[in-house]
Design a protein around this motif. Structure first.
Motif, PDB file in Angstrom:
ATOM      1  N   ASN A  60      16.959   3.406  -1.983  1.00  0.00           N
ATOM      2  CA  ASN A  60      15.641   3.101  -1.097  1.00  0.00           C
ATOM      3  C   ASN A  60      16.013   2.643  -0.061  1.00  0.00           C
ATOM      4  O   ASN A  60      14.526   2.370   0.262  1.00  0.00           O
ATOM      5  N   THR A 116      10.646   6.393  -4.937  1.00  0.00           N
ATOM      6  CA  THR A 116      11.608   5.904  -5.912  1.00  0.00           C
ATOM      7  C   THR A 116      12.724   6.569  -6.071  1.00  0.00           C
ATOM      8  O   THR A 116      13.309   6.650  -5.161  1.00  0.00           O
ATOM      9  N   GLY A 157      16.385   3.651   2.835  1.00  0.00           N
ATOM     10  CA  GLY A 157      15.990   4.359   3.869  1.00  0.00           C
ATOM     11  C   GLY A 157      16.915   5.079   4.431  1.00  0.00           C
ATOM     12  O   GLY A 157      17.412   5.725   6.209  1.00  0.00           O
ATOM     13  N   GLU A 195       9.768   4.182  10.769  1.00  0.00           N
ATOM     14  CA  GLU A 195       8.328   4.212  11.185  1.00  0.00           C
ATOM     15  C   GLU A 195       8.295   4.407  12.403  1.00  0.00           C
ATOM     16  O   GLU A 195       7.560   5.178  12.741  1.00  0.00           O
ATOM     17  N   SER A 219      18.033   8.663   4.317  1.00  0.00           N
ATOM     18  CA  SER A 219      17.762   9.575   4.088  1.00  0.00           C
ATOM     19  C   SER A 219      16.149   9.446   5.899  1.00  0.00           C
ATOM     20  O   SER A 219      15.743  11.114   6.571  1.00  0.00           O
ATOM     21  N   ASP A 242      11.059  -2.554  11.106  1.00  0.00           N
ATOM     22  CA  ASP A 242       9.198  -2.956  10.890  1.00  0.00           C
ATOM     23  C   ASP A 242       8.658  -3.696  10.439  1.00  0.00           C
ATOM     24  O   ASP A 242       7.389  -4.603  10.169  1.00  0.00           O
ATOM     25  N   LYS A 243       8.884  -4.085   8.748  1.00  0.00           N
ATOM     26  CA  LYS A 243       8.905  -4.876   8.391  1.00  0.00           C
ATOM     27  C   LYS A 243       8.725  -6.150   8.527  1.00  0.00           C
ATOM     28  O   LYS A 243       8.296  -6.812   7.114  1.00  0.00           O
TER      29      LYS A 243
HETATM   30  P1  GTP Z   1      18.228   6.454  -1.974  1.00  0.00           P
HETATM   31  O1  GTP Z   1      18.827   8.596  -1.506  1.00  0.00           O
HETATM   32  O2  GTP Z   1      17.100   6.958  -3.433  1.00  0.00           O
HETATM   33  O3  GTP Z   1      19.223   6.479  -2.274  1.00  0.00           O
HETATM   34  O4  GTP Z   1      17.309   6.146  -0.740  1.00  0.00           O
HETATM   35  P2  GTP Z   1      17.191   6.630   0.661  1.00  0.00           P
HETATM   36  O5  GTP Z   1      17.924   5.309   0.793  1.00  0.00           O
HETATM   37  O6  GTP Z   1      17.454   7.830   0.824  1.00  0.00           O
HETATM   38  O7  GTP Z   1      15.029   6.162   0.608  1.00  0.00           O
HETATM   39  P3  GTP Z   1      14.711   7.126   1.431  1.00  0.00           P
HETATM   40  O8  GTP Z   1      14.942   7.075   2.973  1.00  0.00           O
HETATM   41  O9  GTP Z   1      13.958   8.038   0.412  1.00  0.00           O
HETATM   42  O10 GTP Z   1      13.208   5.690   1.841  1.00  0.00           O
HETATM   43  C1  GTP Z   1      12.806   5.231   0.752  1.00  0.00           C
HETATM   44  C2  GTP Z   1      11.867   4.490   0.522  1.00  0.00           C
HETATM   45  O11 GTP Z   1      11.544   3.737   2.066  1.00  0.00           O
HETATM   46  C3  GTP Z   1      10.806   5.224   1.516  1.00  0.00           C
HETATM   47  O12 GTP Z   1       9.619   5.051   0.862  1.00  0.00           O
HETATM   48  C4  GTP Z   1      10.134   5.712   2.885  1.00  0.00           C
HETATM   49  O13 GTP Z   1       9.072   6.026   3.455  1.00  0.00           O
HETATM   50  C5  GTP Z   1      10.770   3.900   2.815  1.00  0.00           C
HETATM   51  N1  GTP Z   1      11.520   3.340   4.623  1.00  0.00           N
HETATM   52  C6  GTP Z   1      13.148   4.070   4.873  1.00  0.00           C
HETATM   53  N2  GTP Z   1      13.043   4.066   5.893  1.00  0.00           N
HETATM   54  C7  GTP Z   1      11.866   2.485   7.145  1.00  0.00           C
HETATM   55  C8  GTP Z   1      11.810   1.907   7.461  1.00  0.00           C
HETATM   56  O14 GTP Z   1      12.435   1.987   8.175  1.00  0.00           O
HETATM   57  N3  GTP Z   1      10.405   1.382   7.196  1.00  0.00           N
HETATM   58  C9  GTP Z   1       9.488   1.768   6.603  1.00  0.00           C
HETATM   59  N4  GTP Z   1       8.261   0.424   6.860  1.00  0.00           N
HETATM   60  N5  GTP Z   1       9.375   2.068   5.668  1.00  0.00           N
HETATM   61  C10 GTP Z   1      10.637   3.332   5.518  1.00  0.00           C
END
Ligand code: GTP
Ligand code: MG
Length: 195
Positions: free
Chosen positions: A33, A55, A35, A177, A37, A145-146
């Protein structure tokens, strides 16, 4: 980097499924989670080529994306998600470890960290493990951005110090974002993928 072509290639569980065209590969590791992907999507400016989710635990295999027919992003499952069973975590751990240790076309690991928080124990272990095996790492501190700009430098410093980052390793601030860090990260990736 001008993206002319980006495609999902395969969701691999082991070496016999890895692509055989020997293009350079850039892997993305990090907590579930965080970010990873989303970062791939921003790097190629596509909304949802790499599947993302609010999720944790969305990415479950080594997902290969071929960019401009010249480089692959390899998206890993995230670590540290408590709801993933112990046996599943072990399977993912072994799959990732095997890839990292044996993949000859791997050029750089992007260790993706949340800029808002200090690195987790797992982040520290991951960085140490990568350094133990002498793999080139770029720490990408995302979700910038957060938090307010005024706190960016302080948070970067906390991450660098907690990981005890080696002199040769870069840290880049990023926001999927808003797109911040994209050009800098492409420039850095290019140095490793196309030396
Ligand atoms: P897994 O596949 O479970 O390991 O997660 P992941 O690391 O691939 O994370 P993913 O890219 O699915 O993003 C997780 C959540 O974070 C999503 O709701 C995204 O929209 C949010 N998110 C990811 N990058 C950013 C960012 O740079 N800024 C903000 N505000 N939200 C982000
Ligand atoms: Mg993912």
């Amino acid at each position: 980097m001008k993206i002319t072509n980006a495609e999902f290639v395969i969701s691999a569980v082991g070496p016999d499924q890895y692509p055989e065209d020997a293009l350079p590969e850039i892997a993305l590791a990090g907590r579930s989670n965080v970010g990873k992907s989303s970062m791939i999507n921003r790097m190629i400016n596509r909304k949802n080529l790499a599947r993302t989710s609010s999720t944790p635990g969305k990415t479950q295999h080594l997902n290969y994306y071929r960019i401009n027919d010249e480089v692959y992003f390899v998206d890993f499952p995230g670590y540290g998600y408590a709801k993933v069973s112990k046996s599943q975590r072990e399977v993912w751990g072994k799959m990732i470890e095997k890839y990292l240790l044996e993949r000859e076309t791997l050029q750089l690991v992007l260790l993706v960290i949340d800029l808002r928080h200090p690195p987790s124990k797992d982040d520290e272990l991951m960085y140490d493990w990568l350094k133990h095996y002498d793999l080139p790492v770029c720490v990408v501190a995302t979700k910038a951005d957060k938090i307010p700009k005024s706190r960016w430098q302080k948070h970067l410093k906390i991450i660098k110090e907690a990981l005890v980052m080696r002199a040769g390793d870069q840290i880049i601030m990023f926001s999927s974002e808003e797109g911040m860090g994209r050009d800098e990260l492409w420039a850095h990736i290019s140095r490793f993928a196309f030396p």
